[in-house]
Design an enzyme around this catalytic site. Structure first.
Site, PDB file in Angstrom:
ATOM      1  N   ASP A 149      81.277 -45.898 -45.926  1.00 53.95           N
ATOM      2  CA  ASP A 149      80.006 -46.095 -45.242  1.00 53.95           C
ATOM      3  C   ASP A 149      80.037 -47.447 -44.554  1.00 53.95           C
ATOM      4  OD1 ASP A 149      77.192 -44.913 -45.090  1.00 53.95           O
ATOM      5  OD2 ASP A 149      77.951 -44.012 -46.934  1.00 53.95           O
ATOM      6  N   ASP A 180      76.237 -45.643 -40.893  1.00 56.75           N
ATOM      7  CA  ASP A 180      74.886 -45.456 -41.415  1.00 56.75           C
ATOM      8  C   ASP A 180      73.809 -45.816 -40.394  1.00 56.75           C
ATOM      9  OD1 ASP A 180      73.120 -45.055 -43.788  1.00 56.75           O
ATOM     10  OD2 ASP A 180      72.605 -47.134 -43.381  1.00 56.75           O
ATOM     11  N   GLU A 196      75.522 -41.386 -38.230  1.00 61.56           N
ATOM     12  CA  GLU A 196      74.317 -40.702 -38.720  1.00 61.56           C
ATOM     13  C   GLU A 196      73.205 -40.951 -37.699  1.00 61.56           C
ATOM     14  OE1 GLU A 196      71.213 -40.881 -42.477  1.00 61.56           O
ATOM     15  OE2 GLU A 196      71.875 -42.677 -41.425  1.00 61.56           O
ATOM     16  N   HIS A 224      73.369 -37.411 -49.812  1.00 56.56           N
ATOM     17  CA  HIS A 224      72.733 -38.189 -50.897  1.00 56.56           C
ATOM     18  C   HIS A 224      71.245 -38.433 -50.654  1.00 56.56           C
ATOM     19  CE1 HIS A 224      73.823 -40.960 -47.722  1.00 56.56           C
ATOM     20  NE2 HIS A 224      72.816 -41.707 -48.139  1.00 56.56           N
ATOM     21  N   ASP A 225      70.746 -38.142 -49.463  1.00 62.36           N
ATOM     22  CA  ASP A 225      69.325 -38.363 -49.166  1.00 62.36           C
ATOM     23  C   ASP A 225      68.488 -37.105 -49.375  1.00 62.36           C
ATOM     24  OD1 ASP A 225      69.576 -41.040 -48.345  1.00 62.36           O
ATOM     25  OD2 ASP A 225      70.177 -40.435 -46.334  1.00 62.36           O
TER      26      ASP A 225
HETATM   27  C1  GLC Z   1      70.696 -43.825 -44.159  1.00 56.86           C
HETATM   28  C2  GLC Z   1      71.191 -43.562 -45.554  1.00 56.86           C
HETATM   29  C3  GLC Z   1      70.062 -43.765 -46.515  1.00 56.86           C
HETATM   30  C4  GLC Z   1      69.580 -45.186 -46.406  1.00 56.86           C
HETATM   31  C5  GLC Z   1      69.251 -45.553 -44.972  1.00 56.86           C
HETATM   32  C6  GLC Z   1      69.155 -47.041 -44.801  1.00 56.86           C
HETATM   33  O1  GLC Z   1      69.727 -42.932 -43.756  1.00 56.86           O
HETATM   34  O2  GLC Z   1      71.727 -42.263 -45.634  1.00 56.86           O
HETATM   35  O3  GLC Z   1      70.444 -43.462 -47.819  1.00 56.86           O
HETATM   36  O4  GLC Z   1      68.439 -45.350 -47.188  1.00 56.86           O
HETATM   37  O5  GLC Z   1      70.238 -45.133 -44.059  1.00 56.86           O
HETATM   38  O6  GLC Z   1      70.412 -47.617 -44.874  1.00 56.86           O
END
Ligand code: GLC
Length: 538
Positions: A99, A195, A252, A317-318
């Site tokens: 990540d 991320d 992402e 994971h979210d």
């Molecule tokens: C992304 C991650 C998440 C995190 C956010 C802030 O969406 O997947 O888990 O809380 O970024 O870094």
């Protein structure tokens, strides 16, 4: 085609390090734990790992609040362990991604400590400061601004209070961020899951949003999502760092991005994760199959048209656990296998999330304090005066991010075989029946079915069509069937899956059956949660 050659034949697997396997008995998963379980990953057959954040962090947001980007949290291991993990993956022909947390640091990061120390500190501009907050809202609820008493101004934080957003419009800050990518690539990592990249560009005029506000706060993501300027930042990152490595970059880009945005991203990075397929639910909680067909088709066709790949996934994971979201925990084998079938034969790069392959479910927590995630805690705080505890629990039981963080269920032994000690997050009570060990011993298990599908995808006579073949939906107005075809010059593979708990019929001629998740198959009919894969040679 996007990315390095090996990408098209990759099957991804996301590991959430703190919850994967605890090798040293402190209740927290660690890097040595992943090393101990690395042969399990080969056994499963995946060949592209995405390892979630393992950097030093005060853990306000599960490690996405990083206090040192070029190091390993001592509770999780050392740089030497990480290097060993990279090497051991490579020895097994597994590529490994980390990540790359790009939108924010922890408020305990040295940059922020300096930045807040005075108005004229040279790192002041590494973050986004304002004398007065505007009406922007944060993803975790409440204002996107937090007051800093030390310097008497507000800093932008679109996630938690302890996660100040960094200021990508500052060239010096950008160079620091590029050095971080370079550092891990030099160590041998094969690329990054980037991320929250959708948010690197902000409306730096910091003007109020005109969108409707609730209690003075406007949840208007457009002020800091998919804004033009971020493509320049990514182009700079590509030319300065990424272009010099055989690597993959997966950004992402979240919920707001659509294909026109994705086309801009994929000029500089290889693929983008969107969220569209995650929440396709009817009001009664069943899967909204027409919506799911539509979004998967939209993204898949859109990327094929540009000869690009895309990651395909059910959960990360979210998100809630797949078995609880789209499967049926009362019929785990049939529904889990059906979901594996759909995902693993799609066009693109399928990604599993640790525990999905054994059908782990949402947590059975009955107490509010068992939910630890920062967004769960914020939800509790914001609703404790207006909702009953039962209502809050009901919301969290379906939506909390804690479900994704559950300790991996390795066996029916104490603490699910995850640790010798009570884990940092309560294990799910169903580990006695849902665990890796028992599924390894059962040839007909969900785990073994995942292995079969992965093998068919990348090591069989069908690999070419399943990885590179065209994709087309099977036309249907069914509310239950998800069907598609993969085609190349030699053959057509048809995948038909019934996502609901009732028997349905279909109007398609039957070809040779190569996979069936149930024991038998009546032509023209799919039993509850049945999925079949058929081949027609040309
Ligand atoms: C992304 C991650 C998440 C995190 C956010 C802030 O969406 O997947 O888990 O809380 O970024 O870094």
């Amino acid at each position: 085609m996007t990315g390095p050659k090996w990408l098209a034949t990759s099957v991804g697997y996301e590991i959430y390090p703190r919850s994967f396997y605890d090798s040293d008995g402190d209740g927290v998963g660690d890097i040595k734990g992943i090393l101990e379980k690395i042969d399990y990953l080969s056994y499963l057959g995946v060949n592209l790992l995405w390892v979630g954040p393992f950097y030093p962090s005060p853990l306000d947001d599960n490690g996405y609040d990083v206090s040192d980007f070029k190091n390993v949290d001592p509770r999780l291991g050392t740089l030497a362990d990480i290097k060993q993990l990279i090497d051991e993956c490579h020895r097994r022909d597994i590529r490994i991604l980390f990540d790359y947390v790009m939108n924010q640091t922890s408020d305990e990061h040295p940059w922020f400590i300096e930045s807040r120390s005075s108005l004229d500190n040279k790192k002041r501009d590494y973050y986004i400061w304002s004398k007065k907050p505007n009406n922007w809202g944060s993803f975790f609820g409440g204002s996107a601004w937090n007051y800093d008493a030390q310097s008497g101004e507000y800093y932008l934080k679109i996630f938690s209070n302890k996660m100040p957003d960094i200021n990508w419009s500052n060239p010096q800050l950008r160079q620091e961020m590029f050095d971080i990518a370079q550092f891990w690539l030099d160590l041998g990592v094969d690329g990054f899951r980037m991320d929250a990249i959708a948010h690197l560009g902000k409306d730096m005029s910091l003007t109020h949003s005109r969108k409707k506000s609730e209690g003075g706060i406007s949840y208007d993501w457009s002020k800091f999502s998919n804004r033009e300027v971020l493509y320049d930042y990514l182009a700079e990152l590509k030319s300065k760092v990424f272009d010099h490595f055989d690597m993959v970059s997966i950004g992402e880009v979240g919920g707001g991005a659509k294909l026109p945005d994705a086309y801009k991203y994929t000029k500089t990075i290889d693929m983008v994760f969107n969220f569209d397929a995650v929440w396709c639910l009817n009001k009664d909680g069943s899967v909204n199959v027409p919506q799911l067909r539509e979004v998967i088709n939209y993204w898949t066709q859109g990327m094929i048209k540009k000869k690009q790949l895309l990651p395909q996934y059910w959960q990360n994971h979210d998100h809630p656990r797949l078995m609880s979201q789209y499967g049926n925990p009362a019929k785990p084998k049939a529904s889990g296998k059906m979901l594996a079938t759909i995902l693993l034969f799609l066009y693109g790069v399928p990604f599993l999330y640790n525990g999905e392959e054994i059908g782990m479910t949402n947590a059975d927590y009955q107490k509010l304090e068992d939910f630890r995630d920062v967004s769960s805690q914020n939800y509790i705080q914001m609703h404790q005066d207006s909702l009953s505890e039962a209502d809050i629990l009901a919301h969290l039981a379906k939506n909390s991010r804690d479900h994704g963080h559950l300790p991996m269920q390795w066996s029916n032994k104490k603490h699910a075989g995850f640790s010798q000690k009570t884990p940092y997050l309560k294990v799910n009570g169903n580990y006695k029946t849902v665990n890796v060990e028992s599924q390894m011993a059962d040839v007909d298990s969900l785990l073994n079915y995942y292995r079969t599908c992965i093998d068919l995808r990348i090591n069989s006579q069908y690999s070419d069509v399943l990885t590179m073949g065209d994709f087309k939906l099977v036309e249907t107005d069914s509310n239950e069937i998800f069907g598609y075809q993969r085609e190349n010059k030699d053959m057509i593979i048809t995948v038909l899956a019934n996502m609901h708990d009732k028997t349905v019929s279909y109007q398609l001629g039957d070809d040779n059956l190569i996979l069936n998740n149930l024991e038998s198959h009546t032509p023209g009919q799919l039993d509850p949660y049945q999925s079949i894969v058929m081949v027609r040679q040309k």
